[in-house]
Design a protein around this motif. Structure first.
Motif: not given
Length: 360
Positions: A356-358, A136, A353
């Motif tokens: 949290r997106r996951r 990522t 980050a």
């Protein structure tokens, strides 16, 4: 958060620096470290208060022998073990620092959870080259590591070292190690696992170092002892230890260091501004020399090639330098411009980050 960095201190220490930064930024996070039973992480990780999950070790070799044929099967088993940790612990992100532990973690996380890769060296290793293909975020200590699109963030150095006041700790540090409180003092470190060449060369001139009025703290590596002559009375001691778990005090104790130039060694020395003579490891892909060059070019460090490191070189080059306060001050001042950025905090923000997106 699954932190994959094991084997040598050069992989474990940056991983722990980022783990600390994650917990400082998000105290409700859970950090689990991944390692193998033979790496330094078995000691360093629990000592820092983190949980350690172990997977089988798979080492890669360029030699054409039967071990090469066994690698695919071993890698499948260790990827399966890493995948089991990711599943059972409900991992949201894998943060890897290269090496034998990172590759199976990257492969286990692929298409399952986000991967963050950090490359510490001037040239990327095979694990990070593979992980970077589907990561990522890819981060690197310096530009031009061979990882396309890498974000340059520096190397993670724990806050306690970045803020170290060496002069204030000097007396305590020298008492801790049993060093002469006033003598010019060398700290010799051949990496977390020691360096046989360092051990042989410095031990061979131990009596002459003492006669020159120079004290020595020599970290020789576990299983790599040094053979020292009897200490002459009234001279600064030559203190040999297999490993140091208080590197803050080792940095504070010395006027000058002699060290390999692994990425994390260079990062820590730059952060604490210790004058240093680097002796890059002679084999490999040349990354140790590349790691040292920015500090050498700035005047914060000097460099001796491994084949040039002899007893006479120690006496003719290193001893005069450690006894020259003006030269040492100039090197320390030059190091101020090469201090490592707050890479631990940057990587912690990147990992949080991604997690949290996951979670949405």
């Amino acid at each position: 958060m699954l932190i994959a960095g094991g084997g040598s201190a050069g992989h474990v220490q940056p991983a722990l620096a980022v783990a600390d930064a994650i917990m400082a930024a998000e105290p409700t996070a859970t950090v689990i470290c991944l390692g193998t039973e033979r790496g330094l992480e078995t000691t360093l990780v629990p000592d820092r208060g983190y949980r350690l999950e172990l997977i089988p070790e798979v080492k890669f070799t360029r030699q054409a022998n039967l071990d090469v044929l066994r690698i695919p099967g071993r890698l499948r088993r260790t990827v399966k073990a890493a995948r089991a940790v990711i599943k059972s612990e409900n991992i949201d992100v894998v943060v890897g620092f290269g090496g034998y532990v990172a590759l199976p973690a990257y492969l286990a996380a692929r298409r399952r959870v986000p991967v963050v890769v950090h490359e510490a060296n001037a040239r990327a290793g095979i694990a990070n080259k593979i992980g970077a293909r589907f990561a990522t975020v890819v981060a690197a200590a310096v530009p031009d590591t061979g990882l396309a699109g890498a974000r340059v963030v520096g190397n993670p150095v724990r806050r306690s070292l970045r803020e170290l006041d060496r002069p204030a700790l000097r007396a305590q540090a020298r008492e801790y190690f049993g060093l002469d409180p006033d003598a010019p003092t060398l700290v010799v470190v051949g990496g977390s696992l020691g360096a046989v060449k360092f051990n042989q060369i410095f031990a061979s001139v131990a009596d002459r170092l003492a006669a020159a009025g120079v004290g020595v703290l020599h970290v020789h590596g576990k299983g790599k002892p040094v053979d020292l002559p009897p200490a002459p009375p009234g001279r600064p001691p030559y203190v040999a230890v297999p490993y140091v778990d208080r590197m803050d005090l080792a940095y504070a104790a010395g006027d000058l260091m002699v060290a390999r130039s692994g990425a994390m060694t260079v990062a820590e020395i730059g952060a604490v501004r210790v004058p240093v003579v680097y002796v890059p490891l002679a084999f490999g892909n040349g990354e140790q020399r590349l790691n040292a060059l920015p500090q050498v070019q700035s005047g914060a460090a000097r460099l001796i090639d491994e084949e040039a490191l002899t007893g006479e070189a120690v006496l003719d080059t290193i001893v005069p330098l450690v006894k020259d306060p003006q030269a040492l001050t100039a090197m320390s001042e030059a190091a101020a411009g090469s201090e490592t950025a707050h890479a631990d905090e940057v990587l912690a923000r990147i990992a949080l980050a991604a997690a949290r997106r996951r979670r949405g």
